[in-house]
Design a protein around this motif. Structure first.
Motif, PDB file in Angstrom:
ATOM      1  N   LEU A 209     -32.080 -11.585 -51.237  1.00  0.00           N
ATOM      2  CA  LEU A 209     -33.372 -12.278 -51.244  1.00  0.00           C
ATOM      3  C   LEU A 209     -33.629 -12.797 -49.830  1.00  0.00           C
ATOM      4  O   LEU A 209     -32.831 -13.554 -49.283  1.00  0.00           O
ATOM      5  CB  LEU A 209     -33.346 -13.414 -52.265  1.00  0.00           C
ATOM      6  N   HIS A 210     -34.735 -12.353 -49.235  1.00  0.00           N
ATOM      7  CA  HIS A 210     -34.959 -12.648 -47.821  1.00  0.00           C
ATOM      8  C   HIS A 210     -36.384 -13.125 -47.581  1.00  0.00           C
ATOM      9  O   HIS A 210     -37.188 -13.241 -48.513  1.00  0.00           O
ATOM     10  CB  HIS A 210     -34.631 -11.406 -46.985  1.00  0.00           C
ATOM     11  N   HIS A 211     -36.684 -13.357 -46.315  1.00  0.00           N
ATOM     12  CA  HIS A 211     -37.877 -14.131 -45.934  1.00  0.00           C
ATOM     13  C   HIS A 211     -39.164 -13.318 -45.800  1.00  0.00           C
ATOM     14  O   HIS A 211     -40.201 -13.889 -45.499  1.00  0.00           O
ATOM     15  CB  HIS A 211     -37.586 -14.843 -44.618  1.00  0.00           C
ATOM     16  N   ILE A 212     -39.122 -12.004 -45.969  1.00  0.00           N
ATOM     17  CA  ILE A 212     -40.367 -11.228 -45.835  1.00  0.00           C
ATOM     18  C   ILE A 212     -40.886 -10.929 -47.242  1.00  0.00           C
ATOM     19  O   ILE A 212     -40.269 -10.181 -48.005  1.00  0.00           O
ATOM     20  CB  ILE A 212     -40.150  -9.935 -45.024  1.00  0.00           C
ATOM     21  N   LEU A 213     -41.995 -11.564 -47.572  1.00  0.00           N
ATOM     22  CA  LEU A 213     -42.492 -11.535 -48.945  1.00  0.00           C
ATOM     23  C   LEU A 213     -43.651 -10.565 -49.079  1.00  0.00           C
ATOM     24  O   LEU A 213     -44.483 -10.437 -48.173  1.00  0.00           O
ATOM     25  CB  LEU A 213     -42.953 -12.944 -49.352  1.00  0.00           C
ATOM     26  N   ASP A 214     -43.705  -9.910 -50.211  1.00  0.00           N
ATOM     27  CA  ASP A 214     -44.853  -9.061 -50.515  1.00  0.00           C
ATOM     28  C   ASP A 214     -45.919  -9.964 -51.137  1.00  0.00           C
ATOM     29  O   ASP A 214     -45.716 -10.475 -52.248  1.00  0.00           O
ATOM     30  CB  ASP A 214     -44.440  -7.953 -51.486  1.00  0.00           C
ATOM     31  N   PRO A 215     -47.049 -10.175 -50.435  1.00  0.00           N
ATOM     32  CA  PRO A 215     -48.053 -11.108 -50.951  1.00  0.00           C
ATOM     33  C   PRO A 215     -48.632 -10.667 -52.292  1.00  0.00           C
ATOM     34  O   PRO A 215     -49.288 -11.453 -52.967  1.00  0.00           O
ATOM     35  CB  PRO A 215     -49.142 -11.098 -49.870  1.00  0.00           C
ATOM     36  N   ARG A 216     -48.399  -9.415 -52.659  1.00  0.00           N
ATOM     37  CA  ARG A 216     -48.957  -8.955 -53.944  1.00  0.00           C
ATOM     38  C   ARG A 216     -48.055  -9.323 -55.110  1.00  0.00           C
ATOM     39  O   ARG A 216     -48.513  -9.503 -56.227  1.00  0.00           O
ATOM     40  CB  ARG A 216     -49.183  -7.438 -53.885  1.00  0.00           C
ATOM     41  N   THR A 217     -46.753  -9.463 -54.864  1.00  0.00           N
ATOM     42  CA  THR A 217     -45.828  -9.810 -55.951  1.00  0.00           C
ATOM     43  C   THR A 217     -45.281 -11.229 -55.812  1.00  0.00           C
ATOM     44  O   THR A 217     -44.743 -11.783 -56.773  1.00  0.00           O
ATOM     45  CB  THR A 217     -44.610  -8.861 -55.958  1.00  0.00           C
ATOM     46  N   GLY A 218     -45.372 -11.771 -54.604  1.00  0.00           N
ATOM     47  CA  GLY A 218     -44.801 -13.099 -54.360  1.00  0.00           C
ATOM     48  C   GLY A 218     -43.291 -13.085 -54.212  1.00  0.00           C
ATOM     49  O   GLY A 218     -42.655 -14.139 -54.204  1.00  0.00           O
ATOM     50  N   ARG A 219     -42.705 -11.881 -54.075  1.00  0.00           N
ATOM     51  CA  ARG A 219     -41.245 -11.765 -53.985  1.00  0.00           C
ATOM     52  C   ARG A 219     -40.840 -11.027 -52.702  1.00  0.00           C
ATOM     53  O   ARG A 219     -41.652 -10.289 -52.140  1.00  0.00           O
ATOM     54  CB  ARG A 219     -40.698 -10.982 -55.183  1.00  0.00           C
ATOM     55  N   PRO A 220     -39.587 -11.170 -52.265  1.00  0.00           N
ATOM     56  CA  PRO A 220     -39.132 -10.392 -51.105  1.00  0.00           C
ATOM     57  C   PRO A 220     -39.297  -8.893 -51.359  1.00  0.00           C
ATOM     58  O   PRO A 220     -39.044  -8.425 -52.474  1.00  0.00           O
ATOM     59  CB  PRO A 220     -37.647 -10.759 -50.993  1.00  0.00           C
ATOM     60  N   ALA A 221     -39.733  -8.161 -50.344  1.00  0.00           N
ATOM     61  CA  ALA A 221     -39.874  -6.703 -50.459  1.00  0.00           C
ATOM     62  C   ALA A 221     -38.477  -6.088 -50.379  1.00  0.00           C
ATOM     63  O   ALA A 221     -37.755  -6.320 -49.406  1.00  0.00           O
ATOM     64  CB  ALA A 221     -40.745  -6.186 -49.328  1.00  0.00           C
ATOM     65  N   THR A 222     -38.078  -5.313 -51.398  1.00  0.00           N
ATOM     66  CA  THR A 222     -36.679  -4.874 -51.478  1.00  0.00           C
ATOM     67  C   THR A 222     -36.460  -3.410 -51.084  1.00  0.00           C
ATOM     68  O   THR A 222     -35.342  -2.926 -51.107  1.00  0.00           O
ATOM     69  CB  THR A 222     -36.150  -5.056 -52.919  1.00  0.00           C
ATOM     70  N   HIS A 223     -37.530  -2.721 -50.703  1.00  0.00           N
ATOM     71  CA  HIS A 223     -37.398  -1.281 -50.429  1.00  0.00           C
ATOM     72  C   HIS A 223     -37.017  -0.965 -48.987  1.00  0.00           C
ATOM     73  O   HIS A 223     -36.894   0.191 -48.617  1.00  0.00           O
ATOM     74  CB  HIS A 223     -38.710  -0.577 -50.767  1.00  0.00           C
ATOM     75  N   THR A 224     -36.888  -1.997 -48.159  1.00  0.00           N
ATOM     76  CA  THR A 224     -36.730  -1.772 -46.722  1.00  0.00           C
ATOM     77  C   THR A 224     -35.656  -2.702 -46.153  1.00  0.00           C
ATOM     78  O   THR A 224     -35.550  -3.851 -46.579  1.00  0.00           O
ATOM     79  CB  THR A 224     -38.078  -2.037 -46.013  1.00  0.00           C
ATOM     80  N   GLN A 225     -34.865  -2.168 -45.208  1.00  0.00           N
ATOM     81  CA  GLN A 225     -33.897  -3.033 -44.504  1.00  0.00           C
ATOM     82  C   GLN A 225     -34.467  -3.536 -43.180  1.00  0.00           C
ATOM     83  O   GLN A 225     -34.227  -4.675 -42.789  1.00  0.00           O
ATOM     84  CB  GLN A 225     -32.610  -2.254 -44.212  1.00  0.00           C
ATOM     85  N   ALA A 226     -35.212  -2.671 -42.489  1.00  0.00           N
ATOM     86  CA  ALA A 226     -35.711  -3.069 -41.166  1.00  0.00           C
ATOM     87  C   ALA A 226     -36.832  -2.149 -40.696  1.00  0.00           C
ATOM     88  O   ALA A 226     -36.900  -0.987 -41.109  1.00  0.00           O
ATOM     89  CB  ALA A 226     -34.578  -3.022 -40.142  1.00  0.00           C
ATOM     90  N   VAL A 227     -37.682  -2.708 -39.869  1.00  0.00           N
ATOM     91  CA  VAL A 227     -38.738  -1.928 -39.201  1.00  0.00           C
ATOM     92  C   VAL A 227     -38.780  -2.368 -37.742  1.00  0.00           C
ATOM     93  O   VAL A 227     -38.683  -3.560 -37.453  1.00  0.00           O
ATOM     94  CB  VAL A 227     -40.123  -2.181 -39.853  1.00  0.00           C
ATOM     95  N   THR A 228     -38.913  -1.399 -36.838  1.00  0.00           N
ATOM     96  CA  THR A 228     -39.136  -1.724 -35.423  1.00  0.00           C
ATOM     97  C   THR A 228     -40.445  -1.073 -34.985  1.00  0.00           C
ATOM     98  O   THR A 228     -40.692   0.093 -35.303  1.00  0.00           O
ATOM     99  CB  THR A 228     -37.985  -1.194 -34.540  1.00  0.00           C
TER     100      THR A 228
END
Ligand code: AMP
Ligand code: MG
Length: 345
Positions: free
Chosen positions: A255-274
């Motif tokens: 559970l981490h700090h980047i939230l999907d505003p549509r679900t209100g939960r951390p987005a779990t499909h991704t580890q990192a983006v650059t």
């Protein structure tokens, strides 16, 4: 190569292909919950002895005014919009809200600073007191329903207006980029180059080292080492968003700090983006947005944002990138030994 610190806030490291020339100096400031390193020619630093203190003051003011939970302009803005429905912002704040709004529009709300109340509910607003328990589903639903989107805010000059909703705008997904852009503008106005401004692995360069190009490292989202390195052209910024920056594990879920505003939960499909872009503000916001976008949408979303240089690490550790990024990226195995410094935590 200096070892990467465990639990790095973001990624990366420094710098040009080849050992650091002795005529460079590096200053390290603590700001925005990370360490900000400024590497510049020693001669320029002698000519402008006031520069680093001035940058430090700017970062201090920035932290106060752009962090929603301190007593500065953004917290006044949130209070005013939630009560009176209007706020007379500074020009700089109005400009940044305008840029954030355009990213929200281009990403269909995957990036939305209106998530502030959710960030607070999850407890990710205070880096010094990491949370350990997720909120209840009922609280998430209620907070989602009550939260205003940045999309609802109108801008007329520097006057912001919005009706009805409670606003806790959180500019945490874009403000570091804006801060780095301000520092770079200050450096550019003095004609100083080449310079690297590195805030815990999110960075921007000014000019280019003579006869060489910048090469920076991207932190591996699951190890202490590098995923690889990328080259940067003069003026470019590289920003990363990762689920390794602020997180805890509960019942096997990260559970981490980047939230999907549509679900209100951390987005779990991704580890990192650059993301690499021409300025820090866009690179920062786009990295957060593409993180939320997920496997099916990130490429189209990048295109809508005008981003051609992006890399995504999925939940299974698989790396995908845009064709232009492929030309810049070198995997860690042959990254070479010319990387001089690492991001810190
Ligand atoms: P970054 O590290 O740039 O990806 O920013 C992450 C920070 O942005 C979080 O700590 C929150 O403060 C905020 N944030 C979280 N989710 C979102 C989102 N979907 N849109 C905008 N800001 C977000
Ligand atoms: Mg960001």
């Amino acid at each position: 190569m200096r070892a990467l610190a465990t639990g790095c806030l973001a990624l990366i490291c420094l710098v040009a292909c080849g050992p650091r020339p002795p005529e460079f100096v590096e200053y390290r400031l603590v700001a925005m919950a990370t360490s900000v390193e400024i590497t510049l020619p020693a001669e320029a630093s002698r000519q402008h002895p006031e520069l680093i203190a001035s940058i430090e003051a700017e970062l201090g003011a920035f932290e106060r005014d752009y962090y929603a939970w301190s007593d500065g302009e953004l917290s006044r803005l949130n209070r005013a919009l939630s009560s009176a429905g209007t706020f007379d912002a500074s020009q700089a704040m109005a400009d940044l809200i305008g840029r954030a709004k355009s990213v929200t529009a281009a990403t269909n709300g995957a990036f939305d600073p209106g998530v502030g109340a959710l960030v607070e509910l999850w407890g990710f607003n205070d880096a010094t007191r990491p949370p350990s328990t997720p909120p209840s589903a009922a609280d998430i639903t209620a907070t989602l329903a009550a939260a205003g989107s940045i999309d609802d805010i109108g801008i007329d000059g520097t006057r912001l207006s919005a009706g009805g909703a409670r606003f806790t705008l959180d500019l945490g997904g874009i403000a570091k980029g804006a801060a780095i852009d301000r520092i770079v503008a200050q450096i550019e106005s003095l004609g100083i180059a080449p310079v690297l401004v590195n805030a815990g692995g999110d960075l921007r360069v000014v000019g280019e080292p003579e006869g060489r190009s910048w090469r920076i490292g991207i932190q591996h989202p699951r190890g202490n080492g590098l995923l690889g390195t990328v080259t940067l052209a003069a003026g470019e910024a590289a920003f990363s968003s990762g689920d390794y920056e602020r997180f805890y594990e509960k019942d096997g879920e990260r559970l981490h700090h980047i939230l999907d505003p549509r679900t209100g939960r951390p987005a779990t499909h991704t580890q990192a983006v650059t993301v690499i872009a021409g300025d820090g503000t866009l690179a920062d916001a786009a990295a957060t947005a593409l993180f939320v976008a997920g496997p099916d949408d990130w490429r189209a979303m990048a295109a809508r944002l005008g981003i051609v240089l992006a890399l995504r690490v999925g939940a299974d550790g698989g790396i995908e990138m845009t064709p232009a990024m492929r030309d810049r990226f070198r995997p860690a195995a042959d990254a070479g030994s010319d990387i001089l410094a690492a991001g810190d935590g």
